[in-house]
Scaffold this motif. Structure first.
Motif, short mmCIF file in Angstrom:
data_model
loop_
_atom_site.label_atom_id
_atom_site.label_comp_id
_atom_site.label_asym_id
_atom_site.label_seq_id
_atom_site.Cartn_x
_atom_site.Cartn_y
_atom_site.Cartn_z
N GLU A 1 -8.49 5.25 -1.24
CA GLU A 1 -8.48 4.77 0.14
C GLU A 1 -7.36 5.39 0.92
O GLU A 1 -6.38 5.80 0.49
CB GLU A 1 -8.34 3.24 0.15
CG GLU A 1 -9.52 2.59 -0.47
CD GLU A 1 -9.36 1.06 -0.53
OE1 GLU A 1 -8.45 0.52 0.10
OE2 GLU A 1 -10.16 0.44 -1.20
N ILE B 1 5.79 -4.10 -4.36
CA ILE B 1 4.61 -4.13 -3.48
C ILE B 1 4.22 -2.71 -3.09
O ILE B 1 3.04 -2.35 -3.11
CB ILE B 1 4.87 -5.01 -2.24
CG1 ILE B 1 4.92 -6.48 -2.65
CG2 ILE B 1 3.80 -4.78 -1.17
CD1 ILE B 1 5.40 -7.41 -1.56
N ALA B 2 5.20 -1.89 -2.72
CA ALA B 2 4.91 -0.50 -2.34
C ALA B 2 4.31 0.26 -3.51
O ALA B 2 3.35 1.03 -3.34
CB ALA B 2 6.20 0.17 -1.86
N GLU B 3 4.85 0.03 -4.70
CA GLU B 3 4.35 0.71 -5.90
C GLU B 3 2.89 0.30 -6.18
O GLU B 3 2.04 1.16 -6.44
CB GLU B 3 5.22 0.33 -7.10
CG GLU B 3 4.75 0.85 -8.42
CD GLU B 3 5.59 0.29 -9.57
OE1 GLU B 3 5.00 -0.01 -10.62
OE2 GLU B 3 6.81 0.14 -9.39
N LEU B 4 2.61 -0.98 -6.10
CA LEU B 4 1.25 -1.46 -6.37
C LEU B 4 0.27 -1.02 -5.28
O LEU B 4 -0.88 -0.67 -5.58
CB LEU B 4 1.24 -2.98 -6.51
CG LEU B 4 1.98 -3.52 -7.74
CD1 LEU B 4 2.08 -5.03 -7.68
CD2 LEU B 4 1.30 -3.06 -9.02
N THR B 5 0.73 -1.01 -4.04
CA THR B 5 -0.12 -0.54 -2.95
C THR B 5 -0.48 0.92 -3.14
O THR B 5 -1.64 1.32 -2.97
CB THR B 5 0.59 -0.75 -1.60
OG1 THR B 5 0.85 -2.15 -1.43
CG2 THR B 5 -0.26 -0.25 -0.44
N ALA B 6 0.50 1.73 -3.51
CA ALA B 6 0.25 3.15 -3.77
C ALA B 6 -0.72 3.33 -4.92
O ALA B 6 -1.63 4.17 -4.87
CB ALA B 6 1.56 3.88 -4.06
N ARG B 7 -0.57 2.53 -5.95
CA ARG B 7 -1.46 2.63 -7.12
C ARG B 7 -2.89 2.27 -6.74
O ARG B 7 -3.83 2.96 -7.13
CB ARG B 7 -0.97 1.72 -8.24
CG ARG B 7 -1.80 1.85 -9.49
CD ARG B 7 -1.35 0.93 -10.59
NE ARG B 7 0.03 1.22 -10.97
CZ ARG B 7 0.73 0.47 -11.81
NH1 ARG B 7 0.19 -0.59 -12.36
NH2 ARG B 7 1.97 0.79 -12.11
N VAL B 8 -3.06 1.18 -6.00
CA VAL B 8 -4.41 0.77 -5.58
C VAL B 8 -5.03 1.83 -4.69
O VAL B 8 -6.20 2.18 -4.85
CB VAL B 8 -4.35 -0.60 -4.87
CG1 VAL B 8 -5.67 -0.90 -4.16
CG2 VAL B 8 -4.01 -1.71 -5.86
N THR B 9 -4.25 2.35 -3.76
CA THR B 9 -4.76 3.39 -2.86
C THR B 9 -5.16 4.62 -3.65
O THR B 9 -6.22 5.20 -3.42
CB THR B 9 -3.68 3.74 -1.82
OG1 THR B 9 -3.36 2.56 -1.08
CG2 THR B 9 -4.18 4.81 -0.87
N ASP C 1 9.84 -5.88 -2.52
CA ASP C 1 9.30 -4.88 -1.59
C ASP C 1 8.96 -3.57 -2.30
O ASP C 1 7.91 -2.97 -2.05
CB ASP C 1 10.29 -4.60 -0.45
CG ASP C 1 10.35 -5.72 0.58
OD1 ASP C 1 9.43 -6.56 0.61
OD2 ASP C 1 11.33 -5.75 1.33
#
Length: 72
Positions: free
Chosen positions: A72, A59-67, A56
């Motif tokens: 976005e 996932i949060a780390e990668l989501t923040a990086r992509v954003t 989890d």
């Protein structure tokens, strides 16, 4: 996730919460429910919970990086 499963009133509710909360398919949610967590030794349950927490967090780390990278 552990709390979600034990708080659910029934299997259908647990399945729906898994599907909504983790964006899982019905098949994935049913696979988790089929684990029969109550039969797992306490140490194994703790290990699974720890691994899930790590996943989890990743996932949060990668989501923040992509954003951040895509604005976005």
């Amino acid at each position: 996730m552990h709390e979600l499963l034990y708080a659910a009133e029934d299997v259908d509710t647990a399945k729906a919460r898994l599907m909504e909360g983790f964006e899982w398919t019905e098949h994935q949610a049913l696979a988790v429910l089929d684990l029969q967590q109550r039969r797992l030794p306490a140490a194994e349950r703790r290990r699974i919970i720890d691994v899930l927490a790590d996943v989890d967090a990743r996932i949060a780390e990668l989501t923040a990086r992509v954003t951040r990278d895509h604005g976005e």
